[in-house]
Write an enzyme that holds these catalytic residues in place. Structure first.
Site, PDB file in Angstrom:
ATOM      1  N   GLU A  56       0.706  -0.765  -3.217  1.00 28.17           N
ATOM      2  CA  GLU A  56       1.507  -0.180  -4.293  1.00 28.17           C
ATOM      3  C   GLU A  56       1.905   1.263  -3.973  1.00 28.17           C
ATOM      4  OE1 GLU A  56      -0.719  -3.603  -5.781  1.00 28.17           O
ATOM      5  OE2 GLU A  56      -1.338  -1.800  -4.693  1.00 28.17           O
ATOM      6  N   GLY A 295      -2.705   2.160   8.681  1.00 30.18           N
ATOM      7  CA  GLY A 295      -1.525   2.950   9.009  1.00 30.18           C
ATOM      8  C   GLY A 295      -0.766   2.501  10.239  1.00 30.18           C
ATOM      9  N   GLU A 323       8.111  -6.297   4.261  1.00 32.68           N
ATOM     10  CA  GLU A 323       7.865  -5.505   5.470  1.00 32.68           C
ATOM     11  C   GLU A 323       8.016  -6.332   6.741  1.00 32.68           C
ATOM     12  OE1 GLU A 323       4.206  -3.346   5.183  1.00 32.68           O
ATOM     13  OE2 GLU A 323       4.704  -2.543   3.201  1.00 32.68           O
TER      14      GLU A 323
END
Length: 402
Positions: A56, A295, A323
Site C-alpha cells: 500500500e 526493495g 508491477e
C-alpha cells in the site's frame, strides 16, 4: 460501535503483551512501540496519510509526490502498520514526509496521537478503515478521504452484518474507489454519490526501478513473487517437475516476508534443488535463487519472463498484477485473487494471465510457456490493464476538498 470499543479494550492487554514480546525478541524497536501507543516524535500540522504495509505504501508513493508537487507547502505524516513499511518510508529520506507506526485503534492511544500530531485531515489508502480512528477524526471535524478504496463482496457483507458499515461510511468526506465493484458496494453501504471522486487504482501508477537483471535467459526464468507460507512447497515441486522436462529453467523465489528464508531454504533442499541466497550476497549459480531482500522487486521482474503472483494459492487475496505486467512478464496466479478481482478477470479473459489451481497446473505452465508465448501474454496484459491512474488530477481534487 459500543461493542467494538468493548472488544478493543478487552483485546488491548494481549495485543500489548504481543508487542512487548516483539520488542524483547528484537523484531521491533522501542520507538516503534511508542508510536503504536500514540507517542513518538511530534509531527504537527500535517496531512495524515495511512498505508497498511509495503504494498500500500508503494502504491501511495506516486500520489504522495503528486500532493507535494501540487502544493509545496504540504507536509505529510505517513503511518504504516508494519516495521518493514516504516523502514521503506524512512528510506525515502524526504524531510517533507514523517514516517510513523500507526497508533492502535484504541481511543486512549488515538487521543494521544491526535493531541501530539494534530493532523488536519486523514487520507486512507485502500481498505484501512478503523472505526475508532475514523470516529475521533470525525468528532474533531477533520475530513477523511479514502483513495483507491477496495471493498470485496465478502467484506461488504461482513460490515453490513455487524451493523457498523453505515456509521463508518457516513464519516467519509470523499472516496475514490479502486474499481467499479468497490464503488458500488460503498454506495450500497450508504455513501452518498456526491462524495464520490473519480475512480483510481493507485497500483497502476507505480513505477519500480528495474535494477540490473540477473545474467540468466529471461524466457527461461520463472519468478515466484511475494509468496506466503503454504505456497513455496507446491511452487518448488512444480518447478522441479518442469525442470526435468526443460533443463535450462531457473527460479527466482522472492518471499513476501524475507524472515521466512531459513524455512524456505529447507523446502528447496527437500525438493531436491540447489540454491544460493541473495541476502548472503551469493552469486546466482544454482537453479534456484532465494531473493530474500526488500526493495529489489524491480530487479527480479526485469529478470523473469514468467511471473507467478503470490498470495493467490493461499487465502491472502493475491498481490498486484500491475508491477509484473509493467515489466512485460507473463502472469500466473492461483484461485484467490479477491484483492484484484476485476484486474485478474480482465487479464484472464484477454489471455494476459493464466489461472493455476494445482501443482500440476504450475508445472505445465512452467514447461510450456516459451519466449513467444510469454511475449504474447505480456502484450495482452498491457491491453487488459489499461492506462495508469492520473494521480496528478487526483491530488489536486483532494487538496481542493481540504
Amino acid at each position: 460501535m459500543v461493542l467494538y470499543r468493548l472488544l478493543v479494550s478487552i483485546a488491548s492487554l494481549p495485543v500489548l503483551a504481543a508487542l512487548l514480546w516483539r520488542v524483547l525478541r528484537g523484531r521491533e524497536s522501542r520507538s516503534a512501540l511508542a508510536e503504536r501507543l500514540g507517542g513518538g516524535e511530534a509531527a504537527p500540522h500535517r496531512l495524515w496519510l495511512h498505508a497498511a504495509s509495503n504494498g500500500e505504501l508503494t502504491s501511495a508513493k506516486p500520489l504522495i509526490y503528486a500532493l507535494l508537487t501540487a502544493d509545496p507547502a504540504v507536509q505529510l505524516l505517513v503511518t504504516v502498520n508494519t516495521v518493514t513499511a516504516r523502514e521503506l518510508g524512512q528510506g525515502w529520506a524526504d524531510p517533507r514526509i514523517a514516517i510513523r507506526m500507526a497508533p492502535l485503534d484504541h481511543r486512549a492511544a488515538l487521543r494521544r496521537f491526535l493531541s501530539r500530531h494534530d493532523p488536519r485531515a486523514l487520507v486512507v489508502i485502500e481498505n484501512e478503515l478503523w472505526p475508532n480512528r475514523m470516529a475521533l477524526m470525525a468528532d474533531a471535524g477533520r475530513p477523511i478521504f479514502v483513495i483507491g478504496a477496495r471493498m470485496s463482496a465478502r467484506s461488504a457483507a461482513r460490515w453490513a452484518k455487524i451493523g457498523m458499515a453505515q456509521p463508518m461510511v457516513a464519516q467519509i468526506s470523499a472516496l475514490s474507489a479502486q474499481d467499479a465493484g468497490s464503488e458500488a458496494r460503498f454506495v450500497d453501504l450508504g455513501l452518498p454519490r456526491d462524495r464520490l471522486m473519480p475512480p483510481a487504482n493507485l497500483k497502476t501508477a507505480i513505477t519500480v526501478a528495474p535494477g540490473v537483471p540477473l545474467d540468466w535467459p529471461r524466457s527461461d526464468t520463472v519468478l515466484a513473487a511475494s509468496t506466503h507460507e503454504g505456497e513455496d512447497a507446491p511452487i518448488l515441486a512444480a518447478f522441479a517437475t518442469a525442470r526435468a522436462r526443460r533443463p535450462g529453467l531457473r527460479l527466482i523465489l522472492a518471499p513476501r516476508h524475507p524472515r521466512r528464508a531459513p524455512e524456505i531454504a529447507a523446502l528447496i533442499a527437500k525438493a531436491g534443488l540447489r540454491h544460493t541466497t541473495r541476502s548472503k550476497d551469493e552469486p546466482p549459480t544454482a537453479e534456484v535463487y532465494l531473493a530474500d531482500t526488500l526493495g529489489e522487486m524491480g530487479r527480479w521482474y526485469a529478470s523473469a519472463g514468467l511471473c507467478f503472483v503470490g498470495g493467490s494459492l493461499v487465502e491472502k487475496g493475491g498481490h498486484t498484477p500491475y508491477e509484473p505486467a509493467g515489466f512485460g512478464c507473463a502472469l500466473l496466479h492461483g484461485p484467490d485473487v479477491a484483492n484484484f478481482a476485476e484486474a485478474y478477470a480482465a487479464l484472464d479473459a484477454a489471455g494476459g494471465a493464466r489461472l493455476c489451481e494445482t501443482e500440476a497446473d504450475l508445472a505445465a505452465a512452467f514447461t510450456a510457456l516459451d519466449a513467444d508465448a510469454q511475449a504474447e501474454m505480456a502484450r495482452a496484459a498491457r491491453g487488459a490493464l489499461g492506462p495508469p491512474a492520473d494521480v496528478e488530477s487526483l491530488a489536486k481534487a483532494l487538496l481542493t476538498r481540504l
